[in-house]
Design a protein around this motif. Structure first.
Motif, PDB file in Angstrom:
ATOM      1  N   CYS A  17       4.890  -3.424  -2.220  1.00 33.53           N
ATOM      2  CA  CYS A  17       5.616  -3.593  -2.714  1.00 33.53           C
ATOM      3  C   CYS A  17       6.914  -3.400  -1.686  1.00 33.53           C
ATOM      4  CB  CYS A  17       5.956  -1.708  -1.582  1.00 33.53           C
ATOM      5  SG  CYS A  17       5.001  -0.610  -2.343  1.00 33.53           S
ATOM      6  N   ILE A  18       7.902  -4.611  -2.474  1.00 36.43           N
ATOM      7  CA  ILE A  18       8.574  -5.679  -1.971  1.00 36.43           C
ATOM      8  C   ILE A  18      10.429  -4.907  -2.289  1.00 36.43           C
ATOM      9  CG2 ILE A  18       9.729  -7.706  -1.986  1.00 36.43           C
ATOM     10  CD1 ILE A  18       7.809  -8.816  -2.754  1.00 36.43           C
ATOM     11  N   ILE A  19      10.964  -4.256  -1.597  1.00 34.15           N
ATOM     12  CA  ILE A  19      12.604  -3.259  -1.084  1.00 34.15           C
ATOM     13  C   ILE A  19      13.387  -4.695  -0.645  1.00 34.15           C
ATOM     14  CG2 ILE A  19      13.601  -1.908  -0.279  1.00 34.15           C
ATOM     15  CD1 ILE A  19      10.683  -0.200   0.471  1.00 34.15           C
ATOM     16  N   ASN A  20      13.762  -5.190  -1.976  1.00 35.71           N
ATOM     17  CA  ASN A  20      15.471  -5.868  -1.908  1.00 35.71           C
ATOM     18  C   ASN A  20      15.024  -7.249  -1.423  1.00 35.71           C
ATOM     19  OD1 ASN A  20      17.016  -3.618  -2.816  1.00 35.71           O
ATOM     20  ND2 ASN A  20      17.249  -2.977  -0.607  1.00 35.71           N
ATOM     21  N   ARG A  21      13.729  -7.393  -1.828  1.00 33.96           N
ATOM     22  CA  ARG A  21      13.235  -8.855  -1.412  1.00 33.96           C
ATOM     23  C   ARG A  21      13.556  -9.059   0.417  1.00 33.96           C
ATOM     24  NH1 ARG A  21      12.019 -11.408  -6.037  1.00 33.96           N
ATOM     25  NH2 ARG A  21      12.206 -13.551  -4.834  1.00 33.96           N
ATOM     26  N   GLU A  22      13.542  -7.935   0.864  1.00 34.30           N
ATOM     27  CA  GLU A  22      13.707  -8.082   2.445  1.00 34.30           C
ATOM     28  C   GLU A  22      12.929  -7.855   3.480  1.00 34.30           C
ATOM     29  OE1 GLU A  22      18.211  -7.058   3.783  1.00 34.30           O
ATOM     30  OE2 GLU A  22      18.505  -8.277   2.146  1.00 34.30           O
ATOM     31  N   LEU A  23      11.810  -6.661   2.641  1.00 39.77           N
ATOM     32  CA  LEU A  23      10.784  -5.235   3.048  1.00 39.77           C
ATOM     33  C   LEU A  23       9.763  -5.953   3.171  1.00 39.77           C
ATOM     34  CD1 LEU A  23      10.090  -3.549   5.601  1.00 39.77           C
ATOM     35  CD2 LEU A  23      10.480  -1.577   4.163  1.00 39.77           C
ATOM     36  N   VAL A  24       8.607  -6.158   2.938  1.00 40.10           N
ATOM     37  CA  VAL A  24       7.490  -6.111   2.352  1.00 40.10           C
ATOM     38  C   VAL A  24       6.187  -4.950   2.872  1.00 40.10           C
ATOM     39  CG1 VAL A  24       5.482  -7.075   2.329  1.00 40.10           C
ATOM     40  CG2 VAL A  24       7.479  -8.625   1.686  1.00 40.10           C
ATOM     41  N   LEU A  25       5.779  -3.665   1.801  1.00 35.64           N
ATOM     42  CA  LEU A  25       4.915  -2.728   2.328  1.00 35.64           C
ATOM     43  C   LEU A  25       3.285  -3.373   1.852  1.00 35.64           C
ATOM     44  CD1 LEU A  25       6.986  -0.318   2.017  1.00 35.64           C
ATOM     45  CD2 LEU A  25       6.176  -1.057   4.097  1.00 35.64           C
ATOM     46  N   HIS A  26       2.527  -3.816   3.022  1.00 36.61           N
ATOM     47  CA  HIS A  26       1.041  -4.627   1.428  1.00 36.61           C
ATOM     48  C   HIS A  26       0.160  -3.415   2.754  1.00 36.61           C
ATOM     49  CE1 HIS A  26      -2.281  -6.668   2.116  1.00 36.61           C
ATOM     50  NE2 HIS A  26      -2.029  -6.776   1.057  1.00 36.61           N
ATOM     51  N   GLY A  27      -0.864  -2.818   1.924  1.00 32.73           N
ATOM     52  CA  GLY A  27      -2.612  -2.583   2.183  1.00 32.73           C
ATOM     53  C   GLY A  27      -3.376  -2.695   1.285  1.00 32.73           C
ATOM     54  N   LEU A  28      -4.330  -2.719   1.513  1.00 31.36           N
ATOM     55  CA  LEU A  28      -5.010  -3.082   0.374  1.00 31.36           C
ATOM     56  C   LEU A  28      -6.466  -1.120   0.236  1.00 31.36           C
ATOM     57  CD1 LEU A  28      -8.109  -5.684   2.360  1.00 31.36           C
ATOM     58  CD2 LEU A  28      -6.599  -5.728   0.965  1.00 31.36           C
ATOM     59  N   TYR A  29      -6.302  -1.104  -1.277  1.00 23.90           N
ATOM     60  CA  TYR A  29      -6.901   0.481  -1.895  1.00 23.90           C
ATOM     61  C   TYR A  29      -8.051   0.878  -1.488  1.00 23.90           C
ATOM     62  CZ  TYR A  29      -3.225   0.072  -5.216  1.00 23.90           C
ATOM     63  OH  TYR A  29      -2.302   0.387  -5.915  1.00 23.90           O
ATOM     64  N   ASP A  30      -8.156   1.373  -0.957  1.00 22.81           N
ATOM     65  CA  ASP A  30      -9.066   1.556  -0.335  1.00 22.81           C
ATOM     66  C   ASP A  30     -10.412   2.560  -1.144  1.00 22.81           C
ATOM     67  OD1 ASP A  30     -11.575   3.374   0.893  1.00 22.81           O
ATOM     68  OD2 ASP A  30     -10.568   5.502   1.673  1.00 22.81           O
ATOM     69  N   ARG A  51      -3.876   6.429  -0.256  1.00 20.56           N
ATOM     70  CA  ARG A  51      -5.089   6.164   1.067  1.00 20.56           C
ATOM     71  C   ARG A  51      -4.905   5.073   1.822  1.00 20.56           C
ATOM     72  NH1 ARG A  51      -9.518  10.401   1.999  1.00 20.56           N
ATOM     73  NH2 ARG A  51      -9.522  12.093   0.333  1.00 20.56           N
ATOM     74  N   THR A  52      -3.813   4.154   0.981  1.00 22.41           N
ATOM     75  CA  THR A  52      -4.010   2.984   1.897  1.00 22.41           C
ATOM     76  C   THR A  52      -2.732   3.148   3.201  1.00 22.41           C
ATOM     77  OG1 THR A  52      -4.202   2.982  -0.825  1.00 22.41           O
ATOM     78  CG2 THR A  52      -2.885   1.166   1.076  1.00 22.41           C
ATOM     79  N   ASP A  53      -2.963   2.212   4.069  1.00 17.19           N
ATOM     80  CA  ASP A  53      -2.449   1.926   4.638  1.00 17.19           C
ATOM     81  C   ASP A  53      -1.129   0.604   4.913  1.00 17.19           C
ATOM     82  OD1 ASP A  53      -3.497   4.103   7.010  1.00 17.19           O
ATOM     83  OD2 ASP A  53      -4.828   3.230   7.722  1.00 17.19           O
ATOM     84  N   LEU A  54       0.120   0.715   4.896  1.00 16.49           N
ATOM     85  CA  LEU A  54       0.596  -0.209   4.464  1.00 16.49           C
ATOM     86  C   LEU A  54       1.068  -0.522   6.040  1.00 16.49           C
ATOM     87  CD1 LEU A  54       3.012   1.002   2.009  1.00 16.49           C
ATOM     88  CD2 LEU A  54       0.555  -0.039   1.180  1.00 16.49           C
ATOM     89  N   LYS A  55       1.269  -1.825   6.586  1.00 13.64           N
ATOM     90  CA  LYS A  55       2.100  -3.175   7.215  1.00 13.64           C
ATOM     91  C   LYS A  55       2.661  -3.417   6.823  1.00 13.64           C
ATOM     92  CE  LYS A  55       1.743  -6.763   9.550  1.00 13.64           C
ATOM     93  NZ  LYS A  55       2.840  -6.750  10.636  1.00 13.64           N
ATOM     94  N   SER A  56       4.334  -3.492   7.400  1.00 16.15           N
ATOM     95  CA  SER A  56       6.096  -4.096   6.902  1.00 16.15           C
ATOM     96  C   SER A  56       5.787  -4.561   7.895  1.00 16.15           C
ATOM     97  CB  SER A  56       6.437  -2.455   7.100  1.00 16.15           C
ATOM     98  OG  SER A  56       6.327  -2.583   8.672  1.00 16.15           O
ATOM     99  N   TRP A  57       6.654  -5.961   6.362  1.00 15.15           N
ATOM    100  CA  TRP A  57       6.523  -6.741   7.646  1.00 15.15           C
ATOM    101  C   TRP A  57       8.601  -6.983   7.056  1.00 15.15           C
ATOM    102  CZ3 TRP A  57       2.113  -8.044   5.005  1.00 15.15           C
ATOM    103  CH2 TRP A  57       1.197  -8.533   5.810  1.00 15.15           C
ATOM    104  N   PRO A  58       9.391  -6.176   7.854  1.00 10.74           N
ATOM    105  CA  PRO A  58      10.986  -6.608   7.656  1.00 10.74           C
ATOM    106  C   PRO A  58      11.667  -7.881   7.631  1.00 10.74           C
ATOM    107  CG  PRO A  58      10.712  -5.247   9.918  1.00 10.74           C
ATOM    108  CD  PRO A  58       9.236  -5.733   9.887  1.00 10.74           C
ATOM    109  N   ALA A  59      11.439  -8.811   7.138  1.00  9.91           N
ATOM    110  CA  ALA A  59      12.669 -10.728   6.872  1.00  9.91           C
ATOM    111  C   ALA A  59      13.637 -10.415   8.356  1.00  9.91           C
ATOM    112  CB  ALA A  59      13.702 -10.277   5.380  1.00  9.91           C
ATOM    113  N   ARG A  60      14.025 -10.121   8.629  1.00 10.89           N
ATOM    114  CA  ARG A  60      15.290  -9.646  10.281  1.00 10.89           C
ATOM    115  C   ARG A  60      14.584 -10.060  11.412  1.00 10.89           C
ATOM    116  NH1 ARG A  60      14.611  -4.543   8.917  1.00 10.89           N
ATOM    117  NH2 ARG A  60      15.360  -3.284  10.536  1.00 10.89           N
ATOM    118  N   ASP A  61      13.200  -9.519  11.699  1.00  9.82           N
ATOM    119  CA  ASP A  61      12.617  -9.614  13.043  1.00  9.82           C
ATOM    120  C   ASP A  61      12.614 -10.901  13.269  1.00  9.82           C
ATOM    121  OD1 ASP A  61      13.116  -7.280  12.727  1.00  9.82           O
ATOM    122  OD2 ASP A  61      10.526  -6.545  12.767  1.00  9.82           O
ATOM    123  N   THR A  62      11.872 -11.446  13.169  1.00  4.70           N
ATOM    124  CA  THR A  62      11.620 -12.805  13.064  1.00  4.70           C
ATOM    125  C   THR A  62      10.802 -14.299  12.242  1.00  4.70           C
ATOM    126  OG1 THR A  62       8.762 -12.486  13.342  1.00  4.70           O
ATOM    127  CG2 THR A  62      10.322 -12.036  15.144  1.00  4.70           C
TER     128      THR A  62
END
Length: 94
Positions: A17-30, A51-62
């Motif tokens: 999932c990408i929210i406002n092109r600034e936050l990515v949520l990603h995981g692998l389906y079980d 049951r998917t664990d999502l990792k998040s990447w906010p664009a503003r962090d690093t």
């Protein structure tokens, strides 16, 4: 807020999932099948990814997370361009 749906005939391996092109949520389906007692089918898969664990990447962090978000935006833009508008969303001229 508007939403648009498209269909991509690929294997549902990733939940992204990408929210406002600034936050990515990603995981692998079980994809492990599990018994489901209520239905006659002895197995089911988790197509919604409950049951998917999502990792998040906010664009503003690093710089690293900004690069990851840019890569995911590019990747999903490419998939989006290949996907088709579902028949139930197509408008026909009358």
């Amino acid at each position: 807020m508007a939403s648009e749906f498209r269909l991509y005939p690929g294997i549902p391996r990733d939940k992204s999932c990408i929210i406002n092109r600034e936050l990515v949520l990603h995981g692998l389906y079980d994809v492990v099948s599990r018994p489901l007692m209520r239905l006659s089918d002895p197995e089911y898969y988790d197509p919604k990814g409950y049951r998917t664990d999502l990792k998040s990447w906010p664009a503003r962090d690093t710089d690293g997370t900004r690069a990851a978000v840019a890569t995911w935006n590019k990747h999903l833009d490419g998939l989006w361009s290949q996907a088709t508008v579902p028949p139930w969303r197509r408008v026909t001229a009358t």
